[in-house]
Design a protein around this motif. Structure first.
Motif, mmCIF file in Angstrom:
data_model
loop_
_atom_site.group_PDB
_atom_site.id
_atom_site.type_symbol
_atom_site.label_atom_id
_atom_site.label_comp_id
_atom_site.label_asym_id
_atom_site.label_seq_id
_atom_site.Cartn_x
_atom_site.Cartn_y
_atom_site.Cartn_z
ATOM 1 N N GLU A 360 12.850 15.799 -0.814
ATOM 2 C CA GLU A 360 13.096 14.652 -1.675
ATOM 3 C C GLU A 360 12.255 13.557 -0.816
ATOM 4 O O GLU A 360 11.714 12.776 -1.740
ATOM 5 N N GLN A 361 11.985 13.614 0.415
ATOM 6 C CA GLN A 361 11.410 12.448 1.130
ATOM 7 C C GLN A 361 9.676 12.609 0.625
ATOM 8 O O GLN A 361 9.056 11.558 0.410
ATOM 9 N N ARG A 366 5.125 10.612 -2.005
ATOM 10 C CA ARG A 366 4.222 10.640 -3.028
ATOM 11 C C ARG A 366 4.264 9.693 -4.301
ATOM 12 O O ARG A 366 3.135 9.160 -4.769
ATOM 13 N N ALA A 367 5.386 9.578 -4.723
ATOM 14 C CA ALA A 367 5.534 8.493 -5.765
ATOM 15 C C ALA A 367 5.060 7.338 -5.301
ATOM 16 O O ALA A 367 4.276 6.275 -6.220
ATOM 17 N N GLU A 372 0.880 2.830 -5.804
ATOM 18 C CA GLU A 372 0.039 1.890 -4.750
ATOM 19 C C GLU A 372 -1.694 2.130 -5.425
ATOM 20 O O GLU A 372 -2.438 1.226 -5.637
ATOM 21 N N GLN A 373 -2.073 3.526 -5.750
ATOM 22 C CA GLN A 373 -3.149 3.767 -6.200
ATOM 23 C C GLN A 373 -3.181 3.096 -7.468
ATOM 24 O O GLN A 373 -4.556 2.560 -8.043
ATOM 25 N N THR A 374 -2.315 3.206 -8.444
ATOM 26 C CA THR A 374 -2.356 2.571 -9.712
ATOM 27 C C THR A 374 -2.400 1.123 -9.740
ATOM 28 O O THR A 374 -3.325 0.610 -10.650
ATOM 29 N N ASP A 375 -1.853 0.417 -8.721
ATOM 30 C CA ASP A 375 -1.933 -0.966 -8.518
ATOM 31 C C ASP A 375 -3.290 -1.514 -8.209
ATOM 32 O O ASP A 375 -3.980 -2.334 -8.565
#
Length: 381
Positions: A360-361, A366-367, A372-375
């Motif tokens: 879960e962590q 990863r999400a 952050e990469q998308t931003d």
């Protein structure tokens, strides 16, 4: 009917019926630490071994100095130096066979390097990059243990398992005098003695558990005397005498390999540097005490022995120092390179099979990284 009246209940025997399970006399350490250098026994020491020890001590001293400097340069978060204790570190590594295991504490980086671990990988934990930084199976070196004495029960478990399997393996576990005040120390010694596990415990008594002197930790005649309470031999050795430490550890490893069970070795040495680069040792000890131990420096002791016997000259000394400088330069160059880190490595090698919480962590991190990469891509689009 009372509990004591039940069939098979324990009935206290009268005092005359008591007999010791083990004769304590052979288990007691010598009244004085065992020494080789400067004694008649030195003439019997293998010259090739003495030269190897000397080269490794000089390299180890330079390694400690370089690693300490790296903390000041921001390349290491912390470094617990073993300056002054190099004889214990090197002898522990050289006393083992290839198939044996070394279980170091956090201060035993040098022992791991002397055992063959890559010097940069040995510092990776202290750099904050990885959980361990090296493959423990490659050189049979367990992870450097920051919690005090927790590596000792692990060493006993591995040694006991090897004995049950019939494997020719001995474990050598290293700990400081402060670690002997931990419950793990006592549990490990008790299990090791009861199981007759092929394990050797090396206590580097360097005088202090951070700022706490040994006198405030134990009232025993020596830490080696504690072995008797568990039913194993205790050995006392001059921890700055590399030849003596190697001899005692080699004997203990041989004894364990032959089925004789564990041995507790106390090496009397001294922590010349502070506990770590974050410690101010002047607050709890004076310079006169440190200077007195500098006169009993392990490198000087061995260098004096070798030169007096004609086994080392000025060219040999210079060669050992040059080897150490070359070693330090390579370490410095590699440590000055910024490592490429993957945040997802935080979850690698924590468990053989990741727990639901860990999965879960990992998914959460990863999400966040993908967001952050998308931003960033949107900002530059």
């Amino acid at each position: 009917m009372t509990v004591m009246e039940q069939r098979g209940a324990y009935q206290p025997a009268p005092p005359p019926a008591w007999q010791p399970r083990t004769d304590p006399a052979p288990l007691l350490p010598d009244p004085e630490p065992h020494r080789v250098l400067g004694t008649e026994a030195a003439a019997k020491a293998d010259p090739a071994l003495l030269r190897t020890l000397y080269t490794q001590l000089v390299r180890g001293r330079r390694y400690n100095a370089q690693a300490t400097a790296l903390t000041k340069q921001g390349r290491l978060a912390v470094y617990p130096s073993s300056t002054g204790q190099e004889a214990c570190e090197v002898a522990a590594a050289l006393a083992l066979k290839e198939q044996d295991w070394l279980f170091p504490s956090y201060r035993d980086t040098l022992a791991a390097v002397a055992r063959g671990v890559d010097p940069v990988e040995a510092l990776t934990l202290l750099r904050g990059d990885w959980h361990t930084g090296y493959d423990p199976y490659e050189h049979r070196v367990a992870p450097l243990s920051t919690p005090l004495a927790t590596q000792l029960p692990h060493a006993v478990g591995l040694a006991h398992a090897a004995r049950l399997k019939g494997d020719d393996v001995v474990a050598l576990a290293m700990v400081g005098d402060g670690g002997t005040s931990e419950g793990d120390f006592h549990e490990a010694l008790n299990f090791a003695a009861v199981w007759q596990a092929p394990v050797v415990f090396l206590v580097q008594n360097n005088g202090f558990a951070i700022s706490v002197p040994l006198a405030k930790q134990t009232a025993a005649p020596s830490l080696a005397h504690k072995a008797v309470g568990y039913g194993m031999p205790g050995r006392l050795v001059d921890g700055n005498d590399a030849a003596a430490v190697h001899e005692v550890l080699t004997d203990a490893v041989r004894h364990a390999r032959a089925g004789g069970g564990p041995t507790l070795v106390e090496a009397i040495t001294y922590r010349v540097d502070a506990h770590t680069n974050a410690d101010d040792a002047t607050r709890y000890r004076g310079s006169a005490e440190v200077d007195a131990w500098r006169d009993h420096d392990p490198i000087l002791l061995l260098e004096r022995e070798l030169t007096e016997r004609g086994l080392l000259d000025e060219d040999g000394i210079a060669a050992a120092r040059q080897d150490a400088e070359t070693f330090a330069a390579a370490l410095r160059e590699r440590m000055n390179q910024d490592p490429v880190l993957d945040p997802m490595d935080l979850f690698a090698h924590v468990y053989a099979e990741p727990t639901p919480q860990l999965l879960e962590q990992r998914a959460q991190l990863r999400a966040e990284l993908e967001a952050e990469q998308t931003d960033r891509e949107g900002a530059h689009g």
